[in-house]
Motif scaffolding. Structure first.
Motif, short mmCIF file in Angstrom:
data_model
loop_
_atom_site.label_atom_id
_atom_site.label_comp_id
_atom_site.label_asym_id
_atom_site.label_seq_id
_atom_site.Cartn_x
_atom_site.Cartn_y
_atom_site.Cartn_z
N VAL A 158 29.73 15.79 54.38
CA VAL A 158 28.65 16.39 53.60
C VAL A 158 29.21 17.49 52.70
O VAL A 158 29.88 18.40 53.18
CB VAL A 158 27.56 16.97 54.54
CG1 VAL A 158 26.46 17.65 53.73
CG2 VAL A 158 26.97 15.87 55.41
N THR A 159 28.94 17.38 51.40
CA THR A 159 29.37 18.41 50.45
C THR A 159 28.20 19.21 49.90
O THR A 159 28.38 20.28 49.37
CB THR A 159 30.14 17.78 49.26
OG1 THR A 159 29.30 16.86 48.59
CG2 THR A 159 31.41 17.10 49.74
N GLN A 160 26.97 18.64 50.04
CA GLN A 160 25.76 19.34 49.61
C GLN A 160 24.61 18.85 50.47
O GLN A 160 24.39 17.64 50.60
CB GLN A 160 25.46 19.08 48.14
CG GLN A 160 24.25 19.81 47.63
CD GLN A 160 24.04 19.63 46.14
OE1 GLN A 160 24.85 19.02 45.45
NE2 GLN A 160 22.95 20.15 45.64
N VAL A 161 23.86 19.79 51.07
CA VAL A 161 22.74 19.43 51.92
C VAL A 161 21.51 19.24 51.04
O VAL A 161 21.16 20.11 50.25
CB VAL A 161 22.48 20.52 52.97
CG1 VAL A 161 21.24 20.19 53.81
CG2 VAL A 161 23.68 20.68 53.87
N GLY A 162 20.88 18.08 51.17
CA GLY A 162 19.70 17.79 50.38
C GLY A 162 18.52 17.35 51.23
O GLY A 162 17.49 16.97 50.71
N GLY A 163 18.68 17.38 52.54
CA GLY A 163 17.61 16.95 53.44
C GLY A 163 17.70 15.46 53.68
O GLY A 163 18.45 14.74 53.04
N GLY A 164 16.98 14.99 54.67
CA GLY A 164 16.96 13.58 54.99
C GLY A 164 18.07 13.19 55.95
O GLY A 164 18.71 14.02 56.57
N THR A 165 18.28 11.87 56.06
CA THR A 165 19.29 11.34 56.97
C THR A 165 20.25 10.45 56.20
O THR A 165 19.93 9.94 55.13
CB THR A 165 18.65 10.51 58.10
OG1 THR A 165 17.93 9.42 57.53
CG2 THR A 165 17.71 11.33 58.95
N LEU A 166 21.44 10.24 56.77
CA LEU A 166 22.42 9.33 56.17
C LEU A 166 22.28 7.97 56.84
O LEU A 166 22.21 7.89 58.07
CB LEU A 166 23.83 9.87 56.37
CG LEU A 166 24.13 11.19 55.66
CD1 LEU A 166 25.50 11.71 56.09
CD2 LEU A 166 24.09 11.00 54.17
N VAL A 167 22.23 6.90 56.02
CA VAL A 167 22.04 5.55 56.53
C VAL A 167 23.13 4.65 55.96
O VAL A 167 23.47 4.73 54.78
CB VAL A 167 20.65 5.01 56.12
CG1 VAL A 167 20.47 3.57 56.57
CG2 VAL A 167 19.55 5.88 56.69
N CYS A 168 23.69 3.79 56.82
CA CYS A 168 24.67 2.80 56.40
C CYS A 168 24.42 1.54 57.21
O CYS A 168 24.08 1.61 58.39
CB CYS A 168 26.09 3.34 56.65
SG CYS A 168 27.40 2.29 56.01
N CYS A 169 24.54 0.38 56.61
CA CYS A 169 24.31 -0.91 57.28
C CYS A 169 22.92 -0.97 57.93
O CYS A 169 22.74 -1.62 58.96
CB CYS A 169 25.40 -1.19 58.32
SG CYS A 169 27.05 -1.38 57.60
N GLY A 170 21.96 -0.27 57.34
CA GLY A 170 20.59 -0.28 57.83
C GLY A 170 20.34 0.57 59.06
O GLY A 170 19.25 0.55 59.62
N GLU A 171 21.34 1.35 59.49
CA GLU A 171 21.21 2.20 60.68
C GLU A 171 21.58 3.64 60.34
O GLU A 171 22.40 3.87 59.47
CB GLU A 171 22.13 1.71 61.81
CG GLU A 171 21.85 0.30 62.30
CD GLU A 171 20.56 0.20 63.10
OE1 GLU A 171 20.19 1.18 63.75
OE2 GLU A 171 19.94 -0.88 63.06
N ASP A 172 20.99 4.61 61.06
CA ASP A 172 21.37 6.01 60.87
C ASP A 172 22.83 6.19 61.26
O ASP A 172 23.30 5.61 62.24
CB ASP A 172 20.52 6.94 61.74
CG ASP A 172 19.10 7.09 61.21
OD1 ASP A 172 18.83 6.67 60.07
OD2 ASP A 172 18.27 7.66 61.95
N MET A 173 23.54 7.00 60.47
CA MET A 173 24.94 7.30 60.79
C MET A 173 24.98 8.36 61.89
O MET A 173 24.03 9.12 62.08
CB MET A 173 25.66 7.80 59.55
CG MET A 173 25.73 6.75 58.45
SD MET A 173 26.64 7.32 57.00
CE MET A 173 28.31 6.96 57.54
#
Length: 40
Positions: free
Chosen positions: A21-36
């Motif tokens: 993370v280089t900048q916090v913008g809220g929300g969640t990170l998702v990859c391959c349809g799943e939360d990281m």
């Protein structure tokens, strides 16, 4: 998992992608349809 601060690292348990993370913008990170997952 919600992103809380810069410098956190996350990984995808499916494909192995990793992000830092280089900048916090809220929300969640998702990859391959799943939360990281936070790498501790």
């Amino acid at each position: 998992m919600a992103v809380n601060k810069t410098g956190e690292k996350y990984t995808c348990t499916i494909c192995g992608n990793e992000v830092e993370v280089t900048q916090v913008g809220g929300g969640t990170l998702v990859c391959c349809g799943e939360d990281m997952e936070l790498i501790e």
